[in-house]
Design a protein around this motif. Structure first.
Motif, PDB file in Angstrom:
ATOM      1  N   SER A  91      29.633  46.028  30.969  1.00  0.00           N
ATOM      2  CA  SER A  91      29.414  47.078  29.969  1.00  0.00           C
ATOM      3  C   SER A  91      30.544  48.097  29.986  1.00  0.00           C
ATOM      4  N   GLU A  92      30.931  48.539  28.799  1.00  0.00           N
ATOM      5  CA  GLU A  92      32.007  49.534  28.693  1.00  0.00           C
ATOM      6  C   GLU A  92      31.382  50.923  28.594  1.00  0.00           C
ATOM      7  N   MET A  93      31.636  51.747  29.598  1.00  0.00           N
ATOM      8  CA  MET A  93      31.101  53.112  29.552  1.00  0.00           C
ATOM      9  C   MET A  93      32.185  54.144  29.762  1.00  0.00           C
ATOM     10  N   GLY A  94      33.445  53.695  29.624  1.00  0.00           N
ATOM     11  CA  GLY A  94      34.531  54.656  29.755  1.00  0.00           C
ATOM     12  C   GLY A  94      35.563  54.288  30.797  1.00  0.00           C
ATOM     13  N   THR A  95      35.265  53.269  31.607  1.00  0.00           N
ATOM     14  CA  THR A  95      36.240  52.894  32.629  1.00  0.00           C
ATOM     15  C   THR A  95      37.358  52.038  32.059  1.00  0.00           C
ATOM     16  N   GLY A  96      37.107  51.433  30.898  1.00  0.00           N
ATOM     17  CA  GLY A  96      38.106  50.537  30.322  1.00  0.00           C
ATOM     18  C   GLY A  96      37.910  49.092  30.730  1.00  0.00           C
ATOM     19  N   ILE A  97      36.797  48.790  31.405  1.00  0.00           N
ATOM     20  CA  ILE A  97      36.613  47.437  31.944  1.00  0.00           C
ATOM     21  C   ILE A  97      36.539  46.388  30.847  1.00  0.00           C
ATOM     22  N   ARG A  98      36.029  46.786  29.689  1.00  0.00           N
ATOM     23  CA  ARG A  98      35.923  45.851  28.556  1.00  0.00           C
ATOM     24  C   ARG A  98      37.302  45.336  28.143  1.00  0.00           C
ATOM     25  N   THR A  99      38.301  46.133  28.416  1.00  0.00           N
ATOM     26  CA  THR A  99      39.680  45.738  28.139  1.00  0.00           C
ATOM     27  C   THR A  99      40.320  45.096  29.375  1.00  0.00           C
ATOM     28  N   SER A 100      40.068  45.682  30.532  1.00  0.00           N
ATOM     29  CA  SER A 100      40.828  45.281  31.730  1.00  0.00           C
ATOM     30  C   SER A 100      40.514  43.870  32.200  1.00  0.00           C
ATOM     31  N   LEU A 101      39.245  43.453  32.188  1.00  0.00           N
ATOM     32  CA  LEU A 101      38.951  42.094  32.647  1.00  0.00           C
ATOM     33  C   LEU A 101      39.527  41.043  31.693  1.00  0.00           C
ATOM     34  N   PRO A 102      39.348  41.195  30.376  1.00  0.00           N
ATOM     35  CA  PRO A 102      40.005  40.240  29.470  1.00  0.00           C
ATOM     36  C   PRO A 102      41.532  40.227  29.619  1.00  0.00           C
ATOM     37  N   SER A 136      30.960  50.390  40.892  1.00  0.00           N
ATOM     38  CA  SER A 136      32.422  50.199  40.825  1.00  0.00           C
ATOM     39  C   SER A 136      32.802  48.773  41.207  1.00  0.00           C
ATOM     40  N   ARG A 137      32.025  47.820  40.704  1.00  0.00           N
ATOM     41  CA  ARG A 137      32.149  46.453  41.172  1.00  0.00           C
ATOM     42  C   ARG A 137      32.871  45.508  40.222  1.00  0.00           C
ATOM     43  N   SER A 138      33.067  45.896  38.967  1.00  0.00           N
ATOM     44  CA  SER A 138      33.495  44.894  37.985  1.00  0.00           C
ATOM     45  C   SER A 138      34.803  44.219  38.368  1.00  0.00           C
ATOM     46  N   MET A 139      35.809  45.008  38.672  1.00  0.00           N
ATOM     47  CA  MET A 139      37.099  44.423  39.014  1.00  0.00           C
ATOM     48  C   MET A 139      37.028  43.773  40.390  1.00  0.00           C
ATOM     49  N   ARG A 140      36.321  44.449  41.303  1.00  0.00           N
ATOM     50  CA  ARG A 140      36.203  43.943  42.667  1.00  0.00           C
ATOM     51  C   ARG A 140      35.617  42.527  42.672  1.00  0.00           C
ATOM     52  N   HIS A 141      34.614  42.311  41.849  1.00  0.00           N
ATOM     53  CA  HIS A 141      33.922  41.021  41.875  1.00  0.00           C
ATOM     54  C   HIS A 141      34.454  40.020  40.862  1.00  0.00           C
ATOM     55  N   PHE A 142      35.112  40.495  39.836  1.00  0.00           N
ATOM     56  CA  PHE A 142      35.470  39.553  38.770  1.00  0.00           C
ATOM     57  C   PHE A 142      36.956  39.337  38.581  1.00  0.00           C
ATOM     58  N   ILE A 143      37.792  39.975  39.376  1.00  0.00           N
ATOM     59  CA  ILE A 143      39.211  39.701  39.192  1.00  0.00           C
ATOM     60  C   ILE A 143      39.515  38.234  39.535  1.00  0.00           C
ATOM     61  N   GLN A 144      38.899  37.712  40.586  1.00  0.00           N
ATOM     62  CA  GLN A 144      39.165  36.304  40.928  1.00  0.00           C
ATOM     63  C   GLN A 144      38.598  35.340  39.879  1.00  0.00           C
TER      64      GLN A 144
END
Ligand code: FES
Ligand code: FES
Lengths: 786, 150
Positions: A91-102, A136-144
């Protein structure tokens, strides 16, 4: 230009391949391969492609519900014209994760970012892996998994090109949205095939087994680590087109607000809706049953819903309701009395959670004992977008639209509440206008779903007002942290005794026993990193009388405030420079061994395997040094100005902040500058890391100076931003300088959204002390100092 | 029946004149760019222009807006290229973005009457707009940039 597609996939032009694949299990793709360490194998295949095999490392992502998924068929679709769709499942709530993981997927694929369209996944964890955007898990768990996904897709494209050209796949190299044919020297021949041309054939290539996947070497990265990609929704945000929770419009949709009990656990005894029903525009009034069984989890509070043709009419209707509420045992909750109780509890021994050495002897033999008690009030997340959810039920199928951090958890419980099979429930995820932990709790979605059911399935939007948000939250706990520090005859710290007393989040999930659980005491309490021979950490009992939940950085807020303040207090007492003293206390460079340090057996390391994400004092000290140097630590300042420093590890990242304080003539506390250093391991999107750190300073300042929730007779005393004060532009940290520690792959990505918050308040308190000699120990500290 | 111009289009309205403009534009006209943040005039998320001047649409009734011209974020610029919008993008101001329509409308109103605001004037004009994500440093910078011409 990227376009926010809301939740619909454009199935006409985009080929989606959702079929099960035979050669790799979709889930736990990484899981099968895990070995002890996660460092790069550094196998270079050919100099031309400069690709390397990577050894996967385990993360907590594998043990989260539904784990991780790394299947390119799930996340990637390529249209014949080359348009690339990447599914974003967090979910995108301001961290930018919606952009960063793609971005990770696109970079690893060799894709052209300008041809990427994002699609937001609905709540479906069996398909996408865990979606709980929290901790604060999105990048930690999904970068790989995302690198794996992108690399696998790239290999499939290269394999498809090789088949077309009838050459060995090692001669095919994807870059810039094309596959290029290489000669034997690895030089491009000029022959290329576009991703679009290859799409169909590539999608038919079996997904390569994880151990055969080769990854880009870092010098090939085009997006990761560059900070040149702006968030996908930027333009839409600036023109008012970005879709948040309340922005979906369904034919015939009604608007509703709900009157909820002022005190947790009080039920509707009786109500009279006749006046409400006379309000023009009001169409119906329904009672929503609350969840009163303990634990309540994220169950709805219950109350009376007013349904109308506009939000305005619904609000007026709610005003006109007469409701009699039953008494609740929580009516006695009074913050002032409760704080005194917590303080008394903290003065007595509690349940021992960590013991190292012989603290009793250390205190008995101490030359000096410094004791300090730090108080924190409840906080409310108050995201700028108040809670809101839209629901409708058609032909036994429910659809819910919401700004939710945990769409699949919500979906499961909505299905249960509606007594529907989960396949019949869809949860669409809008953009979130902030979350900060509140939108992981789906009580607001249950309300909308249940209300729609009462309305025969009609579409309805349930809007929370700001008052509802502030008075019916899952609050950050209130706390007392009492720390005693023993100093021996040589002026060395010989003992540390820390007692924490705070109602626990566990009360939301289990029968409350007044004690904290590992997630709470793992946040800056038992994991305290100082090199002190004798340590004891104890937890005193505190029963919850309201719903306790998590708030950006959670228990770290009060722990960092207490521990990092007391260090400065002791430094002062000993006549030492606070920064030097802090570095000395952190001790030699080492990875702390939880066993010898006396950590509890159930020590929680942000859900991460300790071996992969240990507490590393060298990294703590490094961020201290970097922040201090860049802030000009030790420089001469005018009177009534000062610098304060604090460091904290949270969510597997390390942050130090130096706050520069300047006190106005009228005592107003101003912050001309904050200098922060963050070591979050390998990083993807430095620009968004900066913005998170800037925001953390602002929220840190709200928590430190302004915000606090108090209860009287069981009810919240605050109601809006009038009395729940937050940082505004009239007084904000003027300049936040962020220094990101560069780390190679192999230093595992840590969290970013939360770790910036904890060090701010203690650094500010320490700076206020430096400027004025006043030690402030209660949060919020107030915006003026004498 | 009263008439109100919204983003250049005339609308006839016959309902309750006490209805705040916010709910009219959101719920009746489906112009959802204007946001509800507090309903009490203290957050600025709902900021629109009334005859070119920033007002809180949650505190402005339809009666007050009658006969006047209202601009919402959707109508600020036909192509989304108002200097403030450009500056916002150039500096990557938003985090969650929810407050930003209000911030942009507030900043555009400031710059319409004061081409070169001082830092103090920027702070004064923008302090009614809360950004819970904490984008103030960039908002401040973006207003300066927009003032100077992007
Ligand atoms: S919603 Fe109008 S000022 Fe907050
Ligand atoms: S960007 Fe999230 S509230 Fe301002």
């Amino acid at each position: 230009m990227l376009h926010y597609l809301k939740t619909e996939v454009d199935t006409e032009n985009v080929q989606r391949f959702d079929a099960e694949i035979s050669n790799v299990s979709r889930r736990g793709v990484l899981g099968g391969l895990l070995t002890a360490t996660g460092l790069v194998l550094a196998v270079r295949i050919t100099p031309a492609s400069a690709r390397e095999a990577l050894k996967p490392y385990p993360t907590g992502g594998l043990t989260m519900p539904d784990g991780v998924v790394a299947d390119p068929h799930v996340f990637i679709a390529i249209a014949p014209d080359g348009a690339l769709t990447i599914v974003t499942h967090r979910s995108e709530m301001g961290t930018g994760i919606r952009t960063s993981l793609p971005m990770v997927v696109a970079d690893e694929m060799g894709a052209d970012w300008s041809r990427v369209t994002l699609v937001q996944a609905p709540g479906d964890e069996p398909k996408y892996g865990n979606q709980d955007t929290d901790g604060s898990r999105s990048m930690r768990h999904f970068i790989q998994p995302m690198r794996q996904c992108g690399a696998a897709m790239r290999q499939m494209l290269e394999t498809a090109a090789a088949a077309k050209w009838k050459v060995d796949p090692t001669l095919c190299r994807a870059r810039n949205h094309q596959v290029a044919l290489l000669d034997k020297e690895g030089k491009e021949t000029g022959k290329v095939l576009g991703f679009g041309e290859l799409a169909e054939a590539a999608m038919a290539v079996p997904v390569p087994a994880p151990e055969t996947i080769l990854y880009k070497s870092p010098n090939e990265f085009t997006l990761m680590g560059k900070g040149e990609v702006q968030i996908a929704d930027l333009r839409d945000i600036t023109i008012g087109k970005a879709g948040y929770g309340a922005d979906t419009r369904l034919p015939g949709m009604k608007f509703a607000v709900i009157a909820r009990p002022a005190v947790l656990g009080s039920k509707v005894k009786s109500y009279d809706a006749s006046a409400a029903l006379k309000v023009p525009g009001v169409e119906a009034v329904h009672e929503i049953e609350g969840v009163f069984t303990v634990p309540r989890k994220f169950g709805q509070l219950g109350g009376i819903a007013v349904v109308a043709n506009t939000t305005y009419a619904a609000l007026q209707g709610r005003e006109a309701l007469t409701i009699e509420w039953e008494d609740s045992p929580n009516t006695s909750y009074d913050s002032a009395a409760y704080a005194a109780e917590m303080s008394a509890t903290a003065a007595k021994p509690g349940k021992v959670l960590r013991n190292q050495g012989d603290p009793d002897a250390a205190f008995a033999n101490a030359k000096d004992v410094i004791t300090a008690e730090y108080h924190g009030r409840h906080l409310v997340q108050a995201p700028m977008e108040p809670l809101v959810a839209i629901a409708r039920i058609v032909d036994g199928k429910a659809e819910i639209w919401a700004p939710v951090q945990s769409p699949y958890g919500a979906r499961k419980e909505i299905a249960e509440a509606l007594k529907m099979p989960i396949e019949n429930v869809t949860v669409h995820v809008s953009l979130l206008g902030g979350g900060f932990g509140r939108k992981s709790k789906w009580d607001f979605m249950l309300e909308a779903a249940l209300l729609s059911q009462k309305m025969g399935g009609k579409p309805v939007l349930v809007q929370w007002t700001r008052e509802d948000d502030i008075q019916h939250a899952f609050y950050h706990t209130t706390s007392v942290e009492r720390i005693e520090v023993a100093v021996d005859g040589a002026g060395k710290v010989s003992g540390w005794r820390h007692r924490t007393v705070a109602p626990s989040i566990v009360s939301t999930f289990k029968q409350d026993d007044g004690y904290q659980f590992p997630i709470e005491y793992g946040m800056g309490f038992v994991d305290m990193p100082f090199d002190i021979p004798n340590i004891r950490c104890e937890n005193g009992q505190a029963m919850a009388h309201t719903r306790i939940g998590w708030f950006r950085s959670v228990s770290n807020i009060q722990r960092a405030f207490a521990a990092q303040s007391v260090v400065c207090e002791v430094a002062h007492k000993l006549g030492r420079d606070p920064k030097d003293f802090l570095l000395e206390l952190l001790g030699p460079d080492r990875e702390i061994d939880p066993k010898t340090a006396g950590f509890p057996d159930d020590f929680w390391n942000y859900g991460e395997p300790y071996k992969e994400f240990p507490i590393n004092t060298a990294r703590l000290k490094n961020v201290v040094r970097v922040a201090a140097e860049n802030a000009g630590w030790g420089k001469a300042l005018p009177p009534r100005q000062g610098l304060g420093i604090a460091v904290h590890r949270a969510f597997a990242s390390y942050v130090a902040s130096v706050v520069h304080v300047a006190i106005d003539d009228d005592g107003t506390i101003r912050v001309p500058e904050v200098t922060s250093a963050i070591d979050c391991g390998f990083h993807v999107n430095p620009e968004r890391i900066r913005s998170q750190m800037e925001g953390a300073a602002v929220m840190g300042m709200s928590n430190a100076l302004y915000s606090g929730i108090t209860f009287k007779n069981g009810a919240v005393e605050q109601s809006n931003f009038t009395d729940y004060d937050v940082t505004r532009m009239s007084n904000y940290p003027q300049k936040v300088s962020v220094h990101i520690i560069d780390a190679p792959w192999g230093v595992h990505a840590g969290g970013v959204g939360e770790p910036g918050v904890p060090p701010f308040a203690p650094a500010l308190a320490n700076a206020i002390f430096a400027a004025t000699g006043k030690r402030l120990r209660n949060l919020p500290m107030g915006d003026k100092v004498a | 029946m009263s008439s109100i111009t919204i983003n250049g289009e005339a609308h006839e309205f016959s309902g309750d004149p006490n209805m705040p403009l916010l709910w009219y534009v959101r719920d009746m006209l489906n112009l959802t760019g204007t946001k509800f943040g507090c309903g009490a005039g203290v957050c600025g998320a709902c900021t629109v222009h009334l005859d070119g001047v920033a007002v809180r649409s949650c505190q402005t009734t339809l009666g007050e807006a009658a006969g006047k011209s209202v601009t919402t974020i959707e109508g600020l610029s036909p192509d989304g290229e108002h200097a403030v919008q450009q500056a916002w993008r150039k500096i990557s101001v938003p985090q969650c973005g929810f407050c930003q329509a209000g911030q942009i409308m507030q900043a555009a109103s400031l710059l319409a009457k004061n081409r070169a605001p001082s830092d103090a004037e920027i702070v004064e004009a923008m302090s009614g707009n809360i950004c819970r994500c904490g984008c103030y440093q960039r908002i401040h910078e973006a207003v300066r940039l927009a003032a100077g011409g992007v």
